[in-house]
Design a protein around this motif. Structure first.
Motif, PDB file in Angstrom:
ATOM      1  N   ILE A   1      64.538 -39.324  27.817  1.00  0.00           N
ATOM      2  CA  ILE A   1      63.743 -38.777  28.921  1.00  0.00           C
ATOM      3  C   ILE A   1      63.708 -37.258  28.776  1.00  0.00           C
ATOM      4  N   LYS A   2      62.499 -36.681  28.836  1.00  0.00           N
ATOM      5  CA  LYS A   2      62.334 -35.224  28.844  1.00  0.00           C
ATOM      6  C   LYS A   2      62.075 -34.788  30.278  1.00  0.00           C
ATOM      7  N   ARG A   3      62.989 -33.990  30.820  1.00  0.00           N
ATOM      8  CA  ARG A   3      62.876 -33.528  32.214  1.00  0.00           C
ATOM      9  C   ARG A   3      62.608 -32.030  32.230  1.00  0.00           C
TER      10      ARG A   3
ATOM     11  N   PHE B   1      62.403 -38.614  38.096  1.00  0.00           N
ATOM     12  CA  PHE B   1      61.882 -37.558  38.955  1.00  0.00           C
ATOM     13  C   PHE B   1      60.412 -37.315  38.590  1.00  0.00           C
ATOM     14  N   PRO B   2      59.653 -36.731  39.522  1.00  0.00           N
ATOM     15  CA  PRO B   2      58.260 -36.392  39.191  1.00  0.00           C
ATOM     16  C   PRO B   2      58.193 -35.491  37.952  1.00  0.00           C
ATOM     17  N   GLU B   3      57.182 -35.737  37.098  1.00  0.00           N
ATOM     18  CA  GLU B   3      56.895 -35.001  35.875  1.00  0.00           C
ATOM     19  C   GLU B   3      57.839 -35.345  34.724  1.00  0.00           C
ATOM     20  N   ASP B   4      58.745 -36.304  34.911  1.00  0.00           N
ATOM     21  CA  ASP B   4      59.573 -36.780  33.795  1.00  0.00           C
ATOM     22  C   ASP B   4      58.685 -37.440  32.746  1.00  0.00           C
ATOM     23  N   GLU B   5      59.146 -37.394  31.492  1.00  0.00           N
ATOM     24  CA  GLU B   5      58.417 -38.030  30.399  1.00  0.00           C
ATOM     25  C   GLU B   5      59.372 -38.941  29.631  1.00  0.00           C
ATOM     26  N   ILE B   6      59.043 -40.252  29.611  1.00  0.00           N
ATOM     27  CA  ILE B   6      59.834 -41.224  28.848  1.00  0.00           C
ATOM     28  C   ILE B   6      59.224 -41.325  27.461  1.00  0.00           C
ATOM     29  N   GLU B   7      60.052 -41.095  26.436  1.00  0.00           N
ATOM     30  CA  GLU B   7      59.561 -41.104  25.062  1.00  0.00           C
ATOM     31  C   GLU B   7      60.286 -42.194  24.281  1.00  0.00           C
ATOM     32  N   ILE B   8      59.534 -43.155  23.700  1.00  0.00           N
ATOM     33  CA  ILE B   8      60.089 -44.233  22.881  1.00  0.00           C
ATOM     34  C   ILE B   8      59.577 -44.022  21.463  1.00  0.00           C
ATOM     35  N   THR B   9      60.485 -43.719  20.549  1.00  0.00           N
ATOM     36  CA  THR B   9      60.075 -43.452  19.172  1.00  0.00           C
ATOM     37  C   THR B   9      59.825 -44.756  18.421  1.00  0.00           C
ATOM     38  N   THR B  10      59.037 -44.652  17.364  1.00  0.00           N
ATOM     39  CA  THR B  10      58.781 -45.787  16.487  1.00  0.00           C
ATOM     40  C   THR B  10      59.925 -45.898  15.475  1.00  0.00           C
ATOM     41  N   LEU B  11      60.291 -47.123  15.120  1.00  0.00           N
ATOM     42  CA  LEU B  11      61.418 -47.352  14.222  1.00  0.00           C
ATOM     43  C   LEU B  11      61.153 -46.691  12.868  1.00  0.00           C
ATOM     44  N   ASN B  12      62.122 -45.852  12.459  1.00  0.00           N
ATOM     45  CA  ASN B  12      62.046 -45.149  11.182  1.00  0.00           C
ATOM     46  C   ASN B  12      63.346 -45.420  10.430  1.00  0.00           C
ATOM     47  N   GLU B  13      63.276 -46.078   9.272  1.00  0.00           N
ATOM     48  CA  GLU B  13      64.473 -46.465   8.527  1.00  0.00           C
ATOM     49  C   GLU B  13      64.832 -45.381   7.517  1.00  0.00           C
ATOM     50  N   GLY B  14      64.911 -44.180   7.991  1.00  0.00           N
ATOM     51  CA  GLY B  14      65.311 -43.068   7.148  1.00  0.00           C
ATOM     52  C   GLY B  14      66.289 -42.175   7.893  1.00  0.00           C
ATOM     53  N   VAL B  15      67.047 -41.382   7.145  1.00  0.00           N
ATOM     54  CA  VAL B  15      68.020 -40.454   7.722  1.00  0.00           C
ATOM     55  C   VAL B  15      67.702 -39.058   7.169  1.00  0.00           C
ATOM     56  N   LYS B  16      67.441 -38.114   8.070  1.00  0.00           N
ATOM     57  CA  LYS B  16      67.148 -36.749   7.652  1.00  0.00           C
ATOM     58  C   LYS B  16      68.447 -35.965   7.472  1.00  0.00           C
ATOM     59  N   VAL B  17      68.490 -35.171   6.395  1.00  0.00           N
ATOM     60  CA  VAL B  17      69.642 -34.299   6.134  1.00  0.00           C
ATOM     61  C   VAL B  17      69.101 -32.877   6.003  1.00  0.00           C
TER      62      VAL B  17
END
Length: 802
Positions: free
Chosen positions: A622-624, A684-700
Motif C-alpha cells: 500500500i502506498k500512503r 485511508f482516502p487516496e491510498d493506492e494498493i499495488e499488486i505486482t506481476t510475478l517476476n521469477e528473477g532476483v535483482k542484484v
C-alpha cells in the motif's frame, strides 16, 4: 610619316612617365601632362612625397618653380588627393560625407576637463570638448577677406569661351593663369582681386571684353596663419585658419590660465593693442562684438586678473567671478544670474580680508547698487527662514482642511467659512486651537464651536499666526464595533458591526451557508454590568438558535449586538465519498469508493475481482501519501542542531519532493487465511494498493561487479546471487548487504560471534550491497606517537612492580 608620329608620341609619353616617376629630382616639369599619367605613376608620386615627409600642398611651390603650370598642378593635386581618400576608404569601410564647404586645414586640440578651476565663471567655455568655435567654411566668401600666400582661388570663365582652374596664391603673393600670366593679389581683398583678375582675363579672352563670356572668382581654399597666445592654459604658437576668430584661438589654448583674466584679454596686432576682449559680455549677454577675426602674426595676451570674488549659497550660478574697476554688487549678482527661489534677499553677508585678518560685513538690499566688491570678498547668500508670516491651519471635520492665509483680526468663524463649513459629523461643543506663544512654546485653547458660530463674540475668539485649529468628529468618540462569524459559512471572519444588524443580514453578507451547515447556531455574547456578581460563574452569555439550513432567510430574524461571536455548526453526518486506487494484477483495476469507515485491503481487492493468475502473492503493498501535517510535525521537532546544520531542512525536502508517500507491506497469504490479520489494514482516502506481476528473477545492485538480474532458483541463498554477478567490488560492504522484498519489506544480514546469517531470497526481490564508509588511515607520525605512549606505559608498569 604615320609611323614617325607614333614613335614621337610614345617617346613623349615615356618622357612624361620618367619625369613623373622622379618628380622630386627632375629639374624640368614643364612637359608633364597629368592626364597621361597612369594610376601607378600617381602612386609612385605619392610614395616620393611620403619619403620626403611632404604633402602635395607643401610641394606646390617647388613643383611650380620647376615649370609645371598651375592648371596641371591642380589636376595632379586632385588625383593625388583622390588616391589618398580612396586608400583611406579602403582601410576604413565607413565612408564620410564630403564637406560641401571650401577646403581648409583642420585645427584640433584635445581638451581635458579642468576640475581645479571649475568654479571660475567662464572656464567651462574653454575646457568642454563638445564646444567649438571653429569657423564655418560653408559661408559665402567675405568680400573684405584679405588674400595671402596659401589661399586658393577658383577662377572660371563661362559663356562662349570656357576656362576653369583652381589657382593657388604663391609665396610671392601672385596667381598664374594660363595664357594670361601672373597677377599679384596678396594684401588686397577678394573683391578687389576679382576685379583685377577680370581685367587681366579680358585682355586675353575677347568674348570677356564683349560680354559674351563671364568671369567668376571664388575662394576655394583658405590659407593657414600663425598666431601666438600668451597666458593661456596651453600657450604657444598656433597655426589656424585665416577665417578664425579670437574665441577660436582661445578655445584651442584652453582659455585663460589659472590666474588669467577673462575680462581684459589683449589682441596685439603690429605691436599695438588692437582690441580688449571681455568674455563676460559673451557669457552674460551673448554679445560677440569682441570675437574679431585674426590676422597673420597676431598675439593674444592674457594678463593676470585684477580682482576676483566668490559667491556662495542661494544664487542660480555660484562660483568665482572677476570684477572690473567700478563694478557694483548688482553687477556681480547679474553675473551669478540672480538669487534663486530660496534666497534671503534682505541682506547679504560678506567675508572680507584686511591686511591682518578677516572681517564680516552685511550689505542691505538698498546698498546692492552702490557697494564696490573688493578682491577676495566672499559673498554668502543664505536661505530664507523655514517659517511663515501669515499661515494658519484647520483640520478635522470640515469640508476643506488645509493651510490658509492669516489676516489681522481673523476669527474662528472666518476660518471655518474659508474651509467651506463644518461636516455633518462635526462635534460642535468643543474645538481645539494649538497656539505658538512668543517664546516658541505651545499652548491649547479650547473653543465652544456652537456658540462661536451662533454669533457669540466671546466664544468666536480671534486667531493668531501659526494657529492650528482642530474640529473633532463625533465618529472619533465611537468605539469600532466588530462581529465574528465562524463555522459552516462561505466566508467566515471578522466583520464591521452596524446598528440593527440581524443574523440574516450577516449570513447574506458572508455569502450564505455551506451545504454541510446544520440547523444549530450558537451565539456567544459579552456580559456587561457595572457590578461584579461572584455568584454568576459565566464569562459570556450563550444563545442557541435553530435555523433552516437550506434557506438563508430565517423566520425569526435575530438582532445581533457588538462583539457577538456566531458559530454555525456542521451536520453530525456529512462526508463526501472518498476513494482509493488499486493497480496491478487484479481483474478490474481503478478507483474505488470507501464503502464503510473500516474498509480493508481484502474487501477492496475482492471488489476489484480478485487477483489474476499472474499476480505475485508476495508483491502486494500500500502506498500512503505523506500529509502536509506530518511534514509540519517534523519541522516542529527540536533536533537540537546547530544553526548551520541542514539535516531537518533536507529531511523535509526529501519527504515533500522525492518520497511523497510511505509504503505499507501486505502479506496476502496471511490475509486469505485470517481476515483479522494485521496485514489486512484499514484503508485511508487516496491510498493506492499495488499488486505486482510475478517476476521469477532476483535483482542484484549496489557495489557489485555487475548490476544484473539473476533467474530465481529455489533453495539458493544470498551468497549464490552475489557470486552470480561476480561478487562485491573493492568498495562493497558485504556484511551490511540487505534485501528488499516485492511487498516493500526489507531484511538485513545478521551476525553472531563468527557466524553470519543472510536473509531468505524470494522471487522479484532485490539484493543491495552498500558502499563501505570512508576511513582515515593513520599517518606514520600517528603510529610513532601511539608506539611512544605504549612504551611509556610499559616502563611505568615495570617500574611500579619492581
Amino acid at each position: 610619316m604615320k609611323y614617325i608620329k607614333i614613335i614621337l608620341l610614345f617617346t613623349l609619353m615615356f618622357s612624361f612617365q620618367v619625369k613623373a616617376q622622379d618628380l622630386m629630382k627632375s629639374s624640368d616639369l614643364s612637359t608633364v601632362k597629368v592626364d597621361y599619367l597612369s594610376d601607378a605613376d600617381i602612386a609612385k608620386i605619392r610614395t616620393q612625397l611620403q619619403n620626403n615627409n611632404m604633402t602635395i600642398d607643401e610641394a606646390e611651390a617647388m613643383i611650380l618653380s620647376k615649370g609645371m603650370s598651375a592648371a596641371e598642378f591642380s589636376k595632379l593635386k586632385a588625383r593625388v588627393n583622390e588616391k589618398t581618400v580612396a586608400k583611406k576608404n579602403t582601410e576604413n569601410p565607413v565612408v564620410k560625407k564630403k564637406d560641401s564647404g571650401r577646403a581648409h586645414d583642420k585645427i584640433l586640440n584635445n581638451k581635458v576637463k579642468d576640475s581645479a578651476n571649475a568654479l571660475i565663471f567662464g572656464s567651462e567655455l574653454f575646457d568642454n570638448p563638445t564646444l567649438n568655435f571653429e569657423p564655418d567654411s560653408n559661408l559665402a566668401t567675405p568680400m573684405n577677406y584679405i588674400l595671402g600666400p596659401g589661399d586658393e582661388l577658383q577662377v572660371s570663365v563661362y559663356g562662349v569661351q570656357e576656362y576653369n582652374a583652381s589657382i593657388p596664391v604663391s609665396v610671392e603673393g601672385k596667381i598664374s593663369i594660363q595664357y594670361v600670366g601672373q597677377i599679384s593679389v596678396a594684401g588686397i581683398s577678394i573683391e578687389a582681386a576679382t576685379q583685377k583678375i577680370k581685367a587681366a582675363i579680358a585682355k586675353v579672352y575677347s568674348t570677356v571684353r564683349s560680354g559674351q563670356s563671364q568671369v567668376s572668382v571664388s575662394l576655394s581654399r583658405i590659407r593657414t596663419i600663425k598666431i601666438t597666445i600668451v597666458g593661456g592654459k596651453q600657450p604657444g604658437n598656433y597655426s589656424i585658419s585665416s577665417l578664425a576668430t579670437v574665441y577660436n584661438a582661445l578655445h584651442l589654448a584652453g582659455g585663460p590660465g589659472k590666474n588669467g583674466s577673462y575680462r581684459n584679454i589683449e589682441l596685439i596686432r603690429n605691436n599695438k593693442v588692437y582690441k580688449n576682449i571681455d568674455i563676460y559680455r559673451f557669457l552674460v549677454k551673448g554679445d560677440q562684438s569682441d570675437n574679431v577675426a585674426l590676422k597673420e602674426n597676431d598675439v593674444i595676451r592674457i594678463p593676470v586678473y585684477a580682482q576676483r570674488v566668490t559667491v556662495e549659497g542661494e544664487v542660480k550660478r555660484p562660483g568665482i567671478f572677476e570684477m572690473k574697476k567700478g563694478e557694483k554688487f548688482s553687477d556681480l549678482l547679474n553675473f551669478a544670474s540672480g538669487f534663486n527661489e530660496f534666497a534671503y534677499t534682505a541682506s547679504v553677508n560678506v567675508l572680507q580680508k584686511t591686511g591682518k585678518e578677516f572681517k564680516v560685513l552685511d550689505i542691505n538690499e538698498s546698498e546692492f547698487s552702490s557697494y564696490l566688491p573688493k578682491s577676495g570678498d566672499v559673498f554668502r547668500i543664505t536661505k530664507i527662514l523655514n517659517r511663515f508670516e501669515n499661515r494658519i491651519k484647520i483640520d478635522g471635520a470640515v469640508f476643506r482642511p488645509d493651510y490658509y492665509s492669516y489676516t489681522e483680526g481673523m476669527r474662528i468663524s472666518d476660518l471655518i467659512t474659508r474651509a467651506e463649513g463644518l461636516k455633518e459629523d462635526a462635534y460642535t461643543k468643543r474645538a481645539r486651537i494649538i497656539r505658538l506663544k512668543s517664546d516658541l512654546t505651545t499652548e491649547i485653547v479650547n473653543v465652544d464651536l456652537a456658540s462661536a458660530l451662533s454669533g457669540d463674540l466671546s466664544a468666536d475668539i480671534e486667531l493668531k499666526r501659526e494657529d492650528e485649529v482642530t474640529v473633532y468628529s463625533i465618529l472619533d468618540f465611537r468605539e469600532e464595533y466588530k462581529i465574528t462569524i465562524d463555522g459552516e459559512v462561505k466566508n467566515p471572519g471578522v466583520y464591521d458591526y452596524y446598528d440593527n444588524l440581524t443574523l440574516n443580514d450577516l449570513v447574506v453578507q458572508v455569502g450564505g451557508l455551506t451545504g454541510s451547515a446544520s440547523k444549530r447556531v450558537e451565539i456567544a455574547r459579552m456580559i456587561k454590568s457595572d457590578e461584579i456578581d461572584d455568584t454568576n460563574p459565566k464569562r459570556i452569555e450563550l444563545v442557541e438558535l435553530e435555523i433552516t439550513a437550506d434557506n438563508n432567510e430565517q423566520v425569526k430574524n435575530f438582532v445581533l449586538k457588538p462583539f457577538d461571536v456566531i458559530n454555525i455548526r456542521r451536520m453530525a453526518v456529512y462526508e463526501k465519498p472518498q476513494m482509493v486506487t488499486i493497480t496491478g494484477a487484479v481483474a478490474y483495476p481503478g478507483k474505488y469508493v470507501l464503502a464503510n469507515k473500516k474498509e480493508s485491503v481484502y474487501n477492496v481487492v475482492m471488489r476489484a475481482g480478485g487477483l489474476t493468475s499472474v499476480a505475485n502473492l508476495e508483491g502486494m503493498k500500500i502506498k500512503r501519501p505523506i500529509k502536509e501535517e506530518q511534514i509540519n510535525e517534523i519541522k516542529r521537532v527540536d533536533l537540537n542542531l546547530s544553526k548551520n546544520d541542514t539535516l531537518k531542512e533536507n529531511l523535509t525536502k526529501k519527504l515533500k519532493e522525492e518520497l511523497k508517500y510511505v509504503t505499507i507491506p501486505v502479506d496476502w497469504k496471511k490475509i486469505v487465511k485470517d481476515k483479522e490479520h494485521y496485514s489486512n489494514v484499514t484503508l485511508f482516502p487516496e491510498d493506492e494498493i499495488e499488486i505486482t506481476t510475478l517476476n521469477e528473477g532476483v535483482k542484484v545492485t549496489g557495489n557489485v561487479l555487475l548490476n544484473s538480474e539473476i533467474p530465481y532458483r529455489s533453495g539458493k541463498g544470498f551468497k549464490y546471487y552475489i557470486n552470480a554477478v561476480g561478487g562485491v567490488d573493492s568498495k562493497g560492504w558485504k556484511k551490511k548487504a540487505y534485501i528488499i522484498y516485492p511487498n516493500g519489506k526489507a531484511a538485513v544480514t545478521g551476525s553472531f560471534l563468527f557466524f553470519r546469517s543472510y536473509p531468505k531470497v524470494t522471487p522479484d526481490s532485490q539484493i543491495v550491497v552498500p558502499e563501505k564508509p570512508e576511513t582515515k588511515k593513520m599517518t606514520t607520525g600517528e603510529w610513532v606517537s601511539i608506539g611512544s605512549v605504549i612504551t611509556s606505559l610499559a616502563l611505568l608498569i615495570v617500574t611500579a612492580f619492581k
